[in-house]
Design a protein around this motif. Structure first.
Motif, PDB file in Angstrom:
ATOM      1  N   ILE A 149       1.713   6.789   1.109  1.00  0.00           N
ATOM      2  CA  ILE A 149       0.647   6.030   1.110  1.00  0.00           C
ATOM      3  C   ILE A 149      -0.229   6.195  -0.087  1.00  0.00           C
ATOM      4  CG2 ILE A 149      -1.516   5.548   2.644  1.00  0.00           C
ATOM      5  CD1 ILE A 149       0.106   6.881   5.018  1.00  0.00           C
ATOM      6  N   GLU A 150      -0.348   4.891  -0.748  1.00  0.00           N
ATOM      7  CA  GLU A 150      -0.908   4.810  -2.049  1.00  0.00           C
ATOM      8  C   GLU A 150      -2.301   5.370  -2.059  1.00  0.00           C
ATOM      9  OE1 GLU A 150      -1.438   1.551  -5.457  1.00  0.00           O
ATOM     10  OE2 GLU A 150       0.170   0.991  -3.844  1.00  0.00           O
ATOM     11  N   GLY A 153       0.799  -1.327  -0.130  1.00  0.00           N
ATOM     12  CA  GLY A 153       0.150   0.053  -0.072  1.00  0.00           C
ATOM     13  C   GLY A 153       0.694   1.003  -0.092  1.00  0.00           C
ATOM     14  N   LYS A 154       2.339   1.083  -0.300  1.00  0.00           N
ATOM     15  CA  LYS A 154       2.891   2.242  -0.287  1.00  0.00           C
ATOM     16  C   LYS A 154       3.874   2.379  -1.535  1.00  0.00           C
ATOM     17  CE  LYS A 154       3.498   2.767   4.653  1.00  0.00           C
ATOM     18  NZ  LYS A 154       3.073   1.165   4.987  1.00  0.00           N
ATOM     19  N   ALA A 193       1.145  15.453   2.757  1.00  0.00           N
ATOM     20  CA  ALA A 193       0.021  14.858   3.472  1.00  0.00           C
ATOM     21  C   ALA A 193       0.221  13.315   3.445  1.00  0.00           C
ATOM     22  CB  ALA A 193      -1.029  15.521   3.338  1.00  0.00           C
ATOM     23  N   ALA A 194       0.560  13.126   2.279  1.00  0.00           N
ATOM     24  CA  ALA A 194       0.537  11.182   2.108  1.00  0.00           C
ATOM     25  C   ALA A 194       1.872  10.514   2.610  1.00  0.00           C
ATOM     26  CB  ALA A 194       0.352  10.918   0.627  1.00  0.00           C
ATOM     27  N   VAL A 195       2.939  11.434   2.890  1.00  0.00           N
ATOM     28  CA  VAL A 195       4.072  10.865   3.176  1.00  0.00           C
ATOM     29  C   VAL A 195       3.877  10.198   4.728  1.00  0.00           C
ATOM     30  CG1 VAL A 195       6.545  11.067   3.651  1.00  0.00           C
ATOM     31  CG2 VAL A 195       5.512  12.231   1.736  1.00  0.00           C
ATOM     32  N   GLU A 196       4.275   9.042   4.935  1.00  0.00           N
ATOM     33  CA  GLU A 196       3.944   8.271   6.169  1.00  0.00           C
ATOM     34  C   GLU A 196       5.286   8.499   7.061  1.00  0.00           C
ATOM     35  OE1 GLU A 196       2.559   4.049   7.271  1.00  0.00           O
ATOM     36  OE2 GLU A 196       4.536   4.032   6.503  1.00  0.00           O
TER      37      GLU A 196
END
Length: 114
Positions: free
Chosen positions: A64-65, A5-6, A93-96
């Motif tokens: 995060i995909e 999922g990444k 914002a999508a960077v874990e």
């Protein structure tokens, strides 16, 4: 660490630090090709070793995909493999998390231990 999922984007430490300070990151490929290059976990080290020959360290951004579905397009790249490309602004914002890749004694990139 789970990688399902990444997707992953590689960037030099200097560019990443500048992006964090500015709150904006626009890799050159966004202007020249219209998208941001990313890799799957299995493609990551090969991409680093092929495209960052002059670097000794790289930042790996874990994206995060599901948070980039609207920007994400899978397209054929080297070896006829599907690579994730992001068509739009870099999604902070999508960077874990981020991790470092460093060159080992053999001159190949490897993940720096946590």
């Amino acid at each position: 660490m789970m990688h399902k999922g990444k997707i992953f984007h590689l960037v030099t430490p200097k560019r990443w630090e500048k992006a964090l300070i500015e709150g904006r990151y626009r890799p050159d490929s966004l202007k020249t090709e219209g998208f941001i290059h990313c890799s799957t976990w299995d493609q990551l080290l090969e991409s680093a070793n092929l495209h960052f020959k002059q670097e000794d360290q790289l930042v790996v951004t874990y994206i995060i995909e599901k948070h980039v579905k609207k920007l994400l397009v899978w397209e054929k790249g080297r070896n006829e493999e599907d690579f994730p490309h992001l068509y739009g602004e870099f999604p902070f914002a999508a960077v874990e998390t981020t991790r470092m890749l460093v060159r080992n004694a053999q001159g190949q990139f490897e993940m720096l231990e946590e």
